[in-house]
Design a protein around this motif. Sequence first.
Motif, mmCIF file in Angstrom:
data_model
loop_
_atom_site.group_PDB
_atom_site.id
_atom_site.type_symbol
_atom_site.label_atom_id
_atom_site.label_comp_id
_atom_site.label_asym_id
_atom_site.label_seq_id
_atom_site.Cartn_x
_atom_site.Cartn_y
_atom_site.Cartn_z
ATOM 1 N N GLY A 28 29.702 -4.858 45.602
ATOM 2 C CA GLY A 28 28.560 -5.681 45.202
ATOM 3 C C GLY A 28 27.233 -4.977 45.425
ATOM 4 O O GLY A 28 26.340 -5.030 44.576
ATOM 5 N N LEU A 29 27.089 -4.323 46.547
ATOM 6 C CA LEU A 29 25.865 -3.596 46.849
ATOM 7 C C LEU A 29 25.672 -2.440 45.880
ATOM 8 O O LEU A 29 24.575 -2.206 45.378
ATOM 9 N N CYS A 30 26.750 -1.735 45.587
ATOM 10 C CA CYS A 30 26.672 -0.630 44.627
ATOM 11 C C CYS A 30 26.284 -1.150 43.247
ATOM 12 O O CYS A 30 25.446 -0.558 42.561
ATOM 13 N N ALA A 31 26.855 -2.260 42.835
ATOM 14 C CA ALA A 31 26.527 -2.853 41.532
ATOM 15 C C ALA A 31 25.058 -3.255 41.467
ATOM 16 O O ALA A 31 24.400 -3.069 40.436
ATOM 17 N N ASP B 153 16.382 7.727 46.869
ATOM 18 C CA ASP B 153 17.641 7.431 47.549
ATOM 19 C C ASP B 153 17.660 5.959 47.951
ATOM 20 O O ASP B 153 16.850 5.529 48.762
ATOM 21 N N PHE B 154 18.587 5.196 47.389
ATOM 22 C CA PHE B 154 18.751 3.791 47.742
ATOM 23 C C PHE B 154 19.582 3.607 49.011
ATOM 24 O O PHE B 154 19.789 2.497 49.459
ATOM 25 N N GLY B 155 20.107 4.675 49.563
ATOM 26 C CA GLY B 155 20.897 4.581 50.791
ATOM 27 C C GLY B 155 22.372 4.370 50.511
ATOM 28 O O GLY B 155 22.827 4.411 49.372
ATOM 29 N N ILE B 156 23.115 4.133 51.571
ATOM 30 C CA ILE B 156 24.571 4.040 51.464
ATOM 31 C C ILE B 156 25.016 2.704 50.873
ATOM 32 O O ILE B 156 24.285 1.713 50.911
ATOM 33 N N LYS C 130 22.549 -1.868 43.113
ATOM 34 C CA LYS C 130 21.771 -0.635 43.008
ATOM 35 C C LYS C 130 21.865 -0.044 41.600
ATOM 36 O O LYS C 130 20.872 0.453 41.059
ATOM 37 N N GLU C 131 23.048 -0.095 40.999
ATOM 38 C CA GLU C 131 23.210 0.400 39.639
ATOM 39 C C GLU C 131 22.431 -0.460 38.654
ATOM 40 O O GLU C 131 22.006 0.019 37.604
ATOM 41 N N GLY C 132 22.200 -1.725 38.990
ATOM 42 C CA GLY C 132 21.383 -2.599 38.158
ATOM 43 C C GLY C 132 19.935 -2.139 38.077
ATOM 44 O O GLY C 132 19.224 -2.434 37.121
#
Length: 50
Positions: free
Chosen positions: A27-30, A12-15, A32-34
């Motif tokens: 940006g944070l989601c991108a 779990d990378f968190g929220i 994490k998807e990286g």
Amino acid sequence: MEHYAADKRWFDFGISTEQAGAVFNDGLCAQKEGFGARSVAYNFYQWEIK
């Protein structure tokens, strides 16, 4: 990652939101998807108990 999650099926990378979940941080989601992560949306419910 290998040290912390070697024996786990997921990590779990968190929220990826701000302001108590009201604002999605693209940006944070991108980032994490990286790392190979995928997003999951959760529903939260609140009941008033009297």
